[in-house]
Design an enzyme around this catalytic site. Structure first.
Site, mmCIF file in Angstrom:
data_model
loop_
_atom_site.group_PDB
_atom_site.id
_atom_site.type_symbol
_atom_site.label_atom_id
_atom_site.label_comp_id
_atom_site.label_asym_id
_atom_site.label_seq_id
_atom_site.Cartn_x
_atom_site.Cartn_y
_atom_site.Cartn_z
ATOM 1 N N GLU A 71 -26.985 -20.490 19.363
ATOM 2 C CA GLU A 71 -28.793 -21.123 18.346
ATOM 3 C C GLU A 71 -28.345 -22.348 17.331
ATOM 4 O O GLU A 71 -27.185 -21.952 16.651
ATOM 5 C CB GLU A 71 -28.616 -19.433 18.068
ATOM 6 C CG GLU A 71 -29.057 -18.469 18.840
ATOM 7 C CD GLU A 71 -29.480 -17.619 18.002
ATOM 8 O OE1 GLU A 71 -30.097 -16.405 17.034
ATOM 9 O OE2 GLU A 71 -28.872 -16.331 18.711
ATOM 10 N N GLU B 210 -20.560 -19.283 15.250
ATOM 11 C CA GLU B 210 -21.387 -18.235 15.548
ATOM 12 C C GLU B 210 -23.167 -19.178 16.709
ATOM 13 O O GLU B 210 -23.992 -19.109 16.690
ATOM 14 C CB GLU B 210 -22.108 -17.957 14.636
ATOM 15 C CG GLU B 210 -21.810 -17.098 14.099
ATOM 16 C CD GLU B 210 -22.426 -15.824 12.685
ATOM 17 O OE1 GLU B 210 -23.750 -15.772 12.603
ATOM 18 O OE2 GLU B 210 -21.492 -14.976 12.363
#
Length: 338
Positions: free
Chosen positions: A311, A319
């Site tokens: 993402e 992340e």
């Protein structure tokens, strides 16, 4: 005589085989995060779950396009209530009723399993006071809808709420979190719902590489690394999970089941993050959670891998690299979901 004897034997063998297959079923779901501007259409994503026989999904907020695509499938769904909605839901039963009507009852052909009211809310959060009241109102709405026996209401906590985790038998919640965790546990005990915990051995390894080995973190150690009384630990995941169970025992909540609502390993972006380490961790995780832990050997651990895709709108950099799939729907590395 021989013929009449063989028929029950074959029936018995069949039942034993079915029981064995059920016991070995994957306990794995995959979290479907949507913080990317290059992700595939929702219908394509649901088809990926079906194609790879991924039987469980976590959604971080109600997404009606996803619900429509999930309709009629057997995929079990854990859906979050947004943290931003907690204050309103806590203050109004009508709002909670509307939330359940719009996001659950209107999609009766979706296999909802859990509602996670809030994600990783700690005592220092300015919305902590609204968490359990919102859980209660959502539970009341679920009960009034006749779904109390089908859908469990819980919340997903961060592992940081465990103040002591070593050795696992000393596991205890941080005293600073008592004002939040105590009412959560009372609610879960009253409603026979599991506690959802996000558990990442990666972070413990990354921050303590001098004392935590990579083999211990990736499920690849062949021998016991941590001895804790009569329990021996070959991997960090079990040690962290058992520390959480020990923490529950100290709160007189030993009967609660834990669902690991997030776990995973990044493929880039920080120390110890690589495609190979992510492949090893996630594949071993799938196999490992079919059995119990040293402290709780009796059964499998339902676990959700984070995440379906990389993402690109997440931060920090690490992340952005937790996906099992690239945005163009190709697996980043070989994965066996069963």
């Amino acid at each position: 005589m021989a013929k009449s004897f063989l028929v029950p034997c074959f029936l018995l063998l069949g039942l034993l085989l079915m029981a064995t297959m059920q016991a070995a079923d994957a306990q794995i779901g995959v979290c479907y995060g949507m913080l990317g501007d290059n992700l595939p259409p929702v219908n394509d994503v649901i088809n990926l779950y079906k194609q790879y026989n991924i039987q469980r999904m976590r959604l971080y907020s109600p997404n009606h396009d996803a619900f429509r695509a999930l309709g009629g499938s057997n995929i079990e769904v854990l859906v979050d209530v947004n943290n931003d909605d907690l204050q309103g839901l806590a203050s109004s039963q009508d709002q909670a009723n509307t939330w359940v009507q719009n996001n659950i009852q209107n999609y009766g052909n979706v296999n909802f399993k859990y509602i996670a009211v809030g994600n990783e809310i700690t005592a220092s959060s300015n919305i902590a006071q609204y968490l359990v009241p919102a859980m209660r109102n959502i539970q009341t709405a679920i009960n009034n809808a006749g779904l109390g026996g089908k859908i469990k209401v819980s919340t997903s906590i961060t592992y940081a709420m465990i103040g002591v985790s070593y050795p696992p038998s000393a596991g205890a919640f941080s005293n600073a979190e008592a004002a939040v965790i105590d009412p959560i546990l009372r609610f879960l005990l009253d409603n026979q719902a599991p506690l959802l915990i996000n558990i990442y051995p990666y972070f413990a390894y990354r921050d303590n590489q001098a004392s935590i080995g990579l083999d211990y973190s990736l499920f690849t150690s062949n021998s016991v690394v941590v001895s804790d009384g009569s329990y021996g630990y070959k991997n960090l995941f079990d040690a962290q999970l058992d520390a959480a169970y020990a923490a529950l025992e100290k709160k007189n909540a030993a009967s609660l089941r834990i669902v690991v609502s997030e776990s995973g390993w990044p493929s880039d972006g920080d120390s110890g993050a690589s495609v190979e380490n992510a492949r090893i961790y996630n594949n071993n995780l799938v196999q490992h959670v079919k059995s119990g832990t040293p402290r709780r050997p009796g059964g499998p651990t339902e676990t959700y891998i984070f995440a379906m895709f990389d993402e690109n709108q997440k931060n920090p950099e690490m992340e952005k690299h937790l996906g099992l799939f690239f945005p163009w729907k190709q697996l980043k590395y070989p994965m066996n979901f069963n």
